[in-house]
Write a protein that holds these residues in place. Structure first.
Motif, PDB file in Angstrom:
ATOM      1  N   UNK A   1      29.125  53.491  77.897  1.00  0.00           N
ATOM      2  CA  UNK A   1      27.977  52.704  77.430  1.00  0.00           C
ATOM      3  C   UNK A   1      28.374  51.940  76.186  1.00  0.00           C
ATOM      4  N   UNK A   2      27.833  50.752  76.018  1.00  0.00           N
ATOM      5  CA  UNK A   2      28.164  49.936  74.861  1.00  0.00           C
ATOM      6  C   UNK A   2      27.698  50.597  73.576  1.00  0.00           C
ATOM      7  N   UNK A   3      28.496  50.430  72.540  1.00  0.00           N
ATOM      8  CA  UNK A   3      28.115  50.957  71.224  1.00  0.00           C
ATOM      9  C   UNK A   3      27.322  49.908  70.479  1.00  0.00           C
ATOM     10  N   UNK A   4      26.016  50.093  70.421  1.00  0.00           N
ATOM     11  CA  UNK A   4      25.129  49.129  69.778  1.00  0.00           C
ATOM     12  C   UNK A   4      24.395  49.838  68.671  1.00  0.00           C
ATOM     13  N   UNK A   5      24.426  49.313  67.470  1.00  0.00           N
ATOM     14  CA  UNK A   5      23.730  49.996  66.366  1.00  0.00           C
ATOM     15  C   UNK A   5      22.244  50.084  66.624  1.00  0.00           C
ATOM     16  N   UNK A  53      19.483  37.927  69.931  1.00  0.00           N
ATOM     17  CA  UNK A  53      18.872  39.098  69.313  1.00  0.00           C
ATOM     18  C   UNK A  53      18.915  40.261  70.300  1.00  0.00           C
ATOM     19  N   UNK A  54      19.421  41.405  69.879  1.00  0.00           N
ATOM     20  CA  UNK A  54      19.500  42.587  70.735  1.00  0.00           C
ATOM     21  C   UNK A  54      18.322  43.512  70.456  1.00  0.00           C
ATOM     22  N   UNK A  55      17.621  43.883  71.520  1.00  0.00           N
ATOM     23  CA  UNK A  55      16.503  44.818  71.410  1.00  0.00           C
ATOM     24  C   UNK A  55      16.671  45.886  72.485  1.00  0.00           C
ATOM     25  N   UNK A  56      15.926  46.963  72.353  1.00  0.00           N
ATOM     26  CA  UNK A  56      15.979  48.051  73.330  1.00  0.00           C
ATOM     27  C   UNK A  56      14.942  47.830  74.426  1.00  0.00           C
ATOM     28  N   UNK A  57      15.208  48.412  75.577  1.00  0.00           N
ATOM     29  CA  UNK A  57      14.226  48.398  76.659  1.00  0.00           C
ATOM     30  C   UNK A  57      12.922  49.021  76.159  1.00  0.00           C
ATOM     31  N   UNK A  58      11.821  48.337  76.454  1.00  0.00           N
ATOM     32  CA  UNK A  58      10.472  48.800  76.088  1.00  0.00           C
ATOM     33  C   UNK A  58      10.210  48.795  74.585  1.00  0.00           C
ATOM     34  N   UNK A  59      11.089  48.154  73.804  1.00  0.00           N
ATOM     35  CA  UNK A  59      10.820  48.004  72.369  1.00  0.00           C
ATOM     36  C   UNK A  59       9.854  46.846  72.176  1.00  0.00           C
ATOM     37  N   UNK A 154      19.555  50.956  75.139  1.00  0.00           N
ATOM     38  CA  UNK A 154      20.111  51.647  73.978  1.00  0.00           C
ATOM     39  C   UNK A 154      20.033  53.163  74.099  1.00  0.00           C
ATOM     40  N   UNK A 155      19.062  53.663  74.866  1.00  0.00           N
ATOM     41  CA  UNK A 155      18.882  55.109  74.993  1.00  0.00           C
ATOM     42  C   UNK A 155      19.500  55.671  76.275  1.00  0.00           C
ATOM     43  N   UNK A 156      20.143  54.817  77.066  1.00  0.00           N
ATOM     44  CA  UNK A 156      20.806  55.291  78.279  1.00  0.00           C
ATOM     45  C   UNK A 156      19.870  55.658  79.411  1.00  0.00           C
TER      46      UNK A 156
END
Length: 450
Positions: A1-5, A53-59, A154-156
């Motif tokens: 999985x990608x390493x995303x802060x 811009x990078x965001x998480x699923x459901x953010x 981001x949470x896999x």
């Protein structure tokens, strides 16, 4: 999985900054900024137009317009049912609002924002369009701005199963489904000891767009078969290219040694058998008048994973039909294949009169049979001589013995010959039918004068 802060702020916002709209058509370029807000809503970071811009699923993502316009529309780049928020396709289609549409805001001010969440990983091109309304009522596009939203898992979650189960473990287990317990990167599942692991079908649910592979072969839920006798490690690939592996932890259950018939009934007739656990006898009392030449389907339950046979014929509850003219000999074999119990389903049907008529009158008089009270009524004219009437009855079983046990209030044991014996009907007649098993039925025959 990608390493995303991981962004540690509570919500994410996007501000599209527009200069004040004037009556003349301006250059359509516009300032575009994105920002992250903390719990107090203060701007802490800005990312300008054209950046990703990078965001998480459901953010939660907030779009905010700053400036003046008569009407603002936001195009998230996402698809919702049959309508797509794709601004570029909207323009290419000749402004086809039936297929493409933005989220329209009727007015604007600097405090207004629009909240949105992306439910699936991917890249989304976002547009904000500001319009002024001309005196004729036509909309004039004044400004547009766009940026790319990269939605990542981001949470896999998209590389994990939402549910997982297996089926088709062999004839012994039929359509039984065995459900797994989901962990972060594993699934724990109990498999019965006698299962055939060579052609297991897995049934699973994953997030939208995620594909599942096993040894490089794409898996179709409920269809693909695999050999579960070896180690099973699935690879899940989300739409943004992230991958995750899920190991199936298999635990073999001990074989069940119980071989019992637990319940037995014939729903069509509304009768339930009484099971004697010691003798294995199952008594079925059939209603009077039951057609015993017909096959009936039994509903039964038995010990978990045991097999039920009638002789050598496999039986399936609510499916298999059988005749019930004689005792049915069942055997129940436990899952271990060793423990066996025998049961005898014994049909109980007292002799039954199906029809009755007084045959030496013209016209013949048909009797009205009350099957519950075993009473047969004959309606005859008041002037009828009742002293020597001949009775013809249709009864089952055909080899039952019929006796007249009461006539003219006298207790008898008089033989009865169908259609020949004459009877005095001035008083109710009582007949007794006895079959070869010793089962008896008593009927009372009554005259009703008209």
């Amino acid at each position: 999985m990608k390493n995303i802060p991981i962004i540690s702020y509570a919500v994410l916002g996007i501000v599209l900054l527009f200069s004040s709209c004037e009556k003349a058509v301006d250059d359509p370029s516009a300032n575009f900024a994105t920002f992250i807000t903390n719990n107090e809503g203060e701007i802490s970071t800005e990312i300008y137009e054209g950046e990703v811009l990078t965001v998480a699923v459901n953010q939660e993502v907030y779009f905010k317009f700053k400036g003046e316009a008569d009407k603002i529309s936001i195009w998230t780049g996402d698809s919702i049912s049959a309508i797509s928020h794709d601004f570029e396709k909207y323009v290419e289609s000749g402004y086809n609002v039936k297929r493409y549409s933005g989220v329209y805001l009727s007015t604007s001010n600097e405090s207004y924002d629009y909240k949105y969440t992306y439910g699936q990983p991917g890249k989304y091109q976002v547009y904000m369009v500001a319009n002024n309304i001309s005196p004729t009522g036509a909309e004039i596009v004044r400004k547009t701005a766009s940026a790319t939203i990269s939605v990542e898992d981001l949470n896999g979650l998209y590389t994990r199963f939402k549910s997982f189960s297996i089926l088709q473990l062999g004839a012994l287990y039929g359509s039984n489904e065995f459900v797994g317990v989901l962990n972060e990167n594993t699934v724990d599942i109990d498999i019965p000891g006698a299962a055939d692991l060579s052609r297991i079908i897995s049934k699973f649910e994953v997030f939208s767009g995620t594909k599942v592979y096993l040894n490089g072969k794409e898996q179709i839920s409920g269809l693909t078969t695999n050999d579960f006798s070896q180690e099973i490690v699935y690879t899940l690939v989300s739409t943004d290219g992230n991958t995750g592996e899920v190991l199936i932890n298999k635990s073999e259950l001990p074989l069940n040694t119980e071989a019992k018939l637990l319940t037995y009934s014939l729903p069509e007739l509304g009768i339930t058998g009484e099971i004697d656990a010691e003798t294995g006898n199952v008594l079925l009392e059939f209603p009077p008048g039951t057609d015993m030449s017909k096959q009936y389907i039994a509903e039964f339950s038995n010990s978990l994973f045991s097999r039920v046979r009638l002789g050598r014929i496999p039986q399936k509850s609510n499916v298999t039909a059988n005749l019930y003219q004689d005792t049915l000999h069942y055997n129940v074999t436990a899952e271990d294949g060793v423990s066996i119990s025998n049961y005898q389903v014994i049909p109980v049907l007292n002799p039954t009169i199906k029809s009755a008529r007084i045959s030496n009158l013209n016209p013949k008089i048909e009797g009205e049979i009350d099957a519950i009270g075993n009473v047969i009524k004959f309606g005859v004219l008041a002037a009828t001589d009742l002293t020597a009437l001949q009775l013809t009855i249709d009864y089952s079983p055909a080899d039952a013995v019929v006796k007249v046990i009461k006539e003219n209030n006298k207790v008898l044991n008089k033989s009865f010959v169908n259609g020949v014996t004459t009877l005095d009907f001035n008083k109710p007649i009582t007949l007794k039918l006895t079959d070869t098993k010793g089962l008896e039925s008593i009927y009372q025959l009554v005259i009703e004068l008209k």
